[in-house]
Design a protein around this motif. Structure first.
Motif, PDB file in Angstrom:
ATOM      1  N   THR A 281       0.728  -1.297  -0.075  1.00 29.85           N
ATOM      2  CA  THR A 281      -0.035   0.121   0.018  1.00 29.85           C
ATOM      3  C   THR A 281       1.021   1.255   0.061  1.00 29.85           C
ATOM      4  N   VAL A 282       0.743   2.002  -1.134  1.00 31.63           N
ATOM      5  CA  VAL A 282       1.534   3.105  -1.208  1.00 31.63           C
ATOM      6  C   VAL A 282       0.652   4.384  -1.416  1.00 31.63           C
ATOM      7  N   THR A 283       1.152   5.439  -0.881  1.00 38.04           N
ATOM      8  CA  THR A 283       0.346   6.805  -0.950  1.00 38.04           C
ATOM      9  C   THR A 283       1.250   7.716  -1.630  1.00 38.04           C
ATOM     10  N   ALA A 284       0.618   8.285  -2.626  1.00 36.78           N
ATOM     11  CA  ALA A 284       1.368   9.747  -3.592  1.00 36.78           C
ATOM     12  C   ALA A 284       0.583  10.506  -2.908  1.00 36.78           C
ATOM     13  N   ARG A 285       1.674  11.556  -2.248  1.00 33.91           N
ATOM     14  CA  ARG A 285       1.065  12.798  -1.543  1.00 33.91           C
ATOM     15  C   ARG A 285       1.453  13.956  -2.424  1.00 33.91           C
TER      16      ARG A 285
END
Length: 323
Positions: A281-285
């Motif tokens: 799970t990756v979040t591009a901020r």
């Protein structure tokens, strides 16, 4: 030796004031005595200070606001008015994005269930009568309790649950079908909560439109599952330097030593070694919104995952500003 001890006795006595308190240095908090050749000597003791704690890590556990869900359609490019070419990602929004979380007061409901179980256990001989009492009590409780969005008073936190991707009822479990039916919405494949700092004015069954929630120039956080790359070595996963490929080298792409053998005699947790890469799970901020419509959201840059991947788009979390 006795003469030497007698000669230093006046010096030792001089270091003690008449009140009997020894002189303390700037770093001493108390004094201790030590015997030397039969003479009591005053020894200043230093206070051992505790190690200073590191910097406090600030984490934003709450969402900055209610968001929507979509699927990655792919990447393209936009040409701005000044001629600049900007790479963007198109996020397609399918049928869904409806507020689905409706629940009764969880604490009162739990108390009602416990009381019903107690009655059944105490009245084994009259099961039919007890069942009738329990059914009437539960039905009356449900009739009085209106559906509510989760609040801090009932569940300990404020949240709005959003359903996405409308599907047939046989493709999800029976509890999920009933959960969506309580909110008056079709069966949804994905259900997820947005935890909020304050209570929200959203109502169950409300349709969330991206065009009303975002506008051009906003910054959002896009979360998804990254592309899985399987089992990889340290050179590919962490960028380690490889060894010599010639001159008799026998460690071309090995990660090298992992620690001493005798002490500590083990590998410390978190050691960078060969392992599974991707599928996380990756979040591009803080991605800038370039275009927004009811059926798609176009953001600047790349987002995790491949085409068709489920994405969670929410207002960007900026500590001290939005959360």
């Amino acid at each position: 030796m006795a003469a030497f001890a007698a000669s230093i006795a006046p010096v030792v006595r001089a270091s003690v004031n008449p009140a009997g308190a020894t002189r303390r240095t700037s770093m001493a908090s108390s004094s201790a005595t030590s015997g030397f050749m039969g003479v009591s000597l005053a020894m200043p003791s230093k206070t051992v200070g505790r190690a200073r704690a590191g910097a406090v890590k600030v984490e934003a556990r709450m969402d900055a606001g209610v968001g929507v869900f979509g699927n990655k359609a792919g990447m393209t490019q936009l040409f701005m008015d000044d001629g600049l070419c900007v790479p963007v990602t198109v996020i397609a929004v399918q049928a869904g994005n409806v507020v689905t979380q409706v629940c009764y007061c969880s604490r009162a409901r739990a108390n009602a269930r416990e009381s019903a179980r107690f009655r059944v256990s105490r009245a084994r001989g009259a099961r039919a009568a007890v069942r009738g009492i329990v059914d009437v009590a539960v039905k009356g409780f449900r009739a009085k309790a209106p559906p509510l969005v989760k609040t801090e008073g009932t569940d300990g936190y404020n949240a709005v649950q959003v359903g996405y991707d409308q599907v047939a009822d046989y493709k999800i479990t029976k509890p999920e079908v009933g959960h969506c039916a309580k909110a008056g919405v079709p069966p949804m494949r994905h259900l997820e909560e947005f935890r909020l700092k304050e209570a929200s004015d959203h109502a169950p069954g409300q349709q969330l439109k991206p065009s009303e929630m975002f506008k051009e120039g906003d910054v959002v956080d896009v979360r998804g599952t990254s592309i899985g790359k399987g089992w990889q070595g340290a050179v590919k996963k962490y960028g380690f330097s490889r060894g010599l490929m010639t001159h008799g080298s026998k460690s071309h792409r090995q990660h090298g030593s992992v620690g001493a053998g005798t002490s500590p005699g083990r590998i410390f947790p978190g050691k960078k070694m060969h392992s599974q890469m991707g599928n996380e799970t990756v979040t591009a901020r803080k991605l800038k919104v370039m275009r927004v419509e009811d059926d798609c959201i176009i953001v600047k840059g790349s987002v995790p995952g491949k085409r068709g991947n489920l994405l969670r788009v929410a207002p960007a979390k900026i500590v001290g500003k939005t959360c």
